[in-house]
Design an enzyme around this catalytic site. Sequence first.
Site, PDB file in Angstrom:
ATOM      1  N   HIS A 198       0.800  -1.223   0.000  1.00  0.00           N
ATOM      2  CA  HIS A 198       0.000   0.000   0.000  1.00  0.00           C
ATOM      3  C   HIS A 198       0.837   1.279   0.000  1.00  0.00           C
ATOM      4  CE1 HIS A 198      -3.271  -2.513   2.277  1.00  0.00           C
ATOM      5  NE2 HIS A 198      -3.179  -2.836   0.998  1.00  0.00           N
ATOM      6  N   ASP A 204      -6.873  -6.453  -1.456  1.00  0.00           N
ATOM      7  CA  ASP A 204      -5.479  -6.749  -1.787  1.00  0.00           C
ATOM      8  C   ASP A 204      -5.327  -7.828  -2.870  1.00  0.00           C
ATOM      9  OD1 ASP A 204      -4.515  -4.777  -0.165  1.00  0.00           O
ATOM     10  OD2 ASP A 204      -3.919  -6.088   1.487  1.00  0.00           O
ATOM     11  N   LYS A 217       6.082   6.941   6.333  1.00  0.00           N
ATOM     12  CA  LYS A 217       5.363   6.032   7.235  1.00  0.00           C
ATOM     13  C   LYS A 217       6.356   5.384   8.191  1.00  0.00           C
ATOM     14  CE  LYS A 217       2.105   3.683   4.994  1.00  0.00           C
ATOM     15  NZ  LYS A 217       1.523   2.670   4.097  1.00  0.00           N
ATOM     16  N   TYR A 253       1.141   2.132  12.990  1.00  0.00           N
ATOM     17  CA  TYR A 253       1.641   3.028  11.955  1.00  0.00           C
ATOM     18  C   TYR A 253       1.538   4.477  12.404  1.00  0.00           C
ATOM     19  CZ  TYR A 253       0.156  -0.936   9.063  1.00  0.00           C
ATOM     20  OH  TYR A 253      -0.057  -2.182   8.546  1.00  0.00           O
TER      21      TYR A 253
HETATM   22  C1  LIG Z   1      -5.184   2.787   5.947  1.00  0.00           C
HETATM   23  C2  LIG Z   1      -6.489   3.316   6.558  1.00  0.00           C
HETATM   24  C3  LIG Z   1      -7.674   2.625   6.389  1.00  0.00           C
HETATM   25  N1  LIG Z   1      -8.817   3.124   6.908  1.00  0.00           N
HETATM   26  C4  LIG Z   1     -10.063   2.363   6.754  1.00  0.00           C
HETATM   27  C5  LIG Z   1     -10.420   1.966   5.334  1.00  0.00           C
HETATM   28  C6  LIG Z   1     -11.111   0.641   5.512  1.00  0.00           C
HETATM   29  O1  LIG Z   1     -12.475   0.840   5.819  1.00  0.00           O
HETATM   30  C7  LIG Z   1     -10.466   0.041   6.753  1.00  0.00           C
HETATM   31  C8  LIG Z   1      -9.427  -1.023   6.426  1.00  0.00           C
HETATM   32  O2  LIG Z   1      -8.546  -0.503   5.425  1.00  0.00           O
HETATM   33  P1  LIG Z   1      -7.523  -1.448   4.711  1.00  0.00           P
HETATM   34  O3  LIG Z   1      -8.143  -2.766   4.389  1.00  0.00           O
HETATM   35  O4  LIG Z   1      -6.892  -0.677   3.579  1.00  0.00           O
HETATM   36  O5  LIG Z   1      -6.451  -1.679   5.867  1.00  0.00           O
HETATM   37  P2  LIG Z   1      -5.016  -2.336   5.746  1.00  0.00           P
HETATM   38  O6  LIG Z   1      -5.002  -3.362   4.657  1.00  0.00           O
HETATM   39  O7  LIG Z   1      -4.599  -2.788   7.077  1.00  0.00           O
HETATM   40  O8  LIG Z   1      -4.130  -1.097   5.292  1.00  0.00           O
HETATM   41  C9  LIG Z   1      -2.850  -0.891   5.806  1.00  0.00           C
HETATM   42  O9  LIG Z   1      -1.966  -1.812   5.191  1.00  0.00           O
HETATM   43  C10 LIG Z   1      -0.604  -1.643   5.498  1.00  0.00           C
HETATM   44  C11 LIG Z   1       0.204  -2.629   4.700  1.00  0.00           C
HETATM   45  C12 LIG Z   1      -0.143  -0.241   5.390  1.00  0.00           C
HETATM   46  O10 LIG Z   1       0.975   0.058   4.973  1.00  0.00           O
HETATM   47  C13 LIG Z   1      -1.064   0.770   5.966  1.00  0.00           C
HETATM   48  O11 LIG Z   1      -0.644   2.099   5.630  1.00  0.00           O
HETATM   49  C14 LIG Z   1      -2.465   0.553   5.508  1.00  0.00           C
HETATM   50  O12 LIG Z   1      -2.566   0.810   4.119  1.00  0.00           O
HETATM   51  O13 LIG Z   1      -9.867   1.130   7.446  1.00  0.00           O
HETATM   52  C15 LIG Z   1      -8.835   4.304   7.628  1.00  0.00           C
HETATM   53  O14 LIG Z   1      -9.897   4.778   8.085  1.00  0.00           O
HETATM   54  N2  LIG Z   1      -7.672   4.982   7.819  1.00  0.00           N
HETATM   55  C16 LIG Z   1      -6.501   4.530   7.310  1.00  0.00           C
HETATM   56  O15 LIG Z   1      -5.431   5.177   7.511  1.00  0.00           O
END
Ligand SMILES: Cc1cn([C@H]2C[C@H](O)[C@@H](COP(=O)(O)OP(=O)(O)O[C@H]3O[C@@H](C)C(=O)[C@@H](O)[C@H]3O)O2)c(=O)[nH]c1=O
Length: 190
Positions: A67, A171, A77, A137
């Site tokens: 991501h 993903d 990050k 993070y």
């Molecule tokens: C990343 C993020 C997601 N969200 C929300 C969006 C969605 O409804 C829920 C879950 O999002 P995701 O499935 O994208 O979460 P996730 O797959 O855990 O995303 C994370 O992966 C790792 C590898 C990273 O590097 C992070 O920066 C982030 O992208 O949370 C936020 O509100 N704030 C955030 O900063």
Amino acid sequence: MSEALGFETHPTALPGCVELRLPRSKDARGGFIKLFHQGAFAELGLETTLTEAFCTTSRRDVIRGLHFQRPPHAHAKLVVCLDGAVQDVALDLRRNAPTYGGHAVVELSAEAGNALYLPAGLAHGFCVRSDAATVLYLTGTVHAPESDAGIAWDSAGIAWATEAPILSERDRHHPVLADFDSPFRFPEGT
Ligand SMILES: Cc1cn([C@H]2C[C@H](O)[C@@H](COP(=O)(O)OP(=O)(O)O[C@H]3O[C@@H](C)C(=O)[C@@H](O)[C@H]3O)O2)c(=O)[nH]c1=O
């Protein structure tokens, strides 16, 4: 290696992406670990404006990633494993970088007390190596859903530490690295 106020940076294969060994101590009550200090980060040349913090828990064999946020919301990050252990990965998406398309792998764990710092222009992901892992993070800009993007986890030649990855639906559908038209430049990152 560079050091400031007990924070040590160790280079990785990617310029600007460093492993941080965090200041920590133990006593009869348990442990203490420091994740961020603005003055120390400034001295080490790292981003000092960290604007959002979030945390995930995952079970063994989970892969999250790869991501990043697109400009104008690209960000640095800091990734810390507070419980368990993860194979943490940074992928270089900066055009003209000598390491474009290359990656760095660092084992992060609560036991090691380390972290990975990624400048803007790198994608991030990890694979859980323990029964469960808690990953924290800190990011340089807040979450911007319209700029939240990814690269397919299995398209960048990464030797992931599992043969049975558990992935989110999202993903499973990122573009592959070979088809990616990068908006990032080296060395600026954005
Ligand atoms: C990343 C993020 C997601 N969200 C929300 C969006 C969605 O409804 C829920 C879950 O999002 P995701 O499935 O994208 O979460 P996730 O797959 O855990 O995303 C994370 O992966 C790792 C590898 C990273 O590097 C992070 O920066 C982030 O992208 O949370 C936020 O509100 N704030 C955030 O900063």
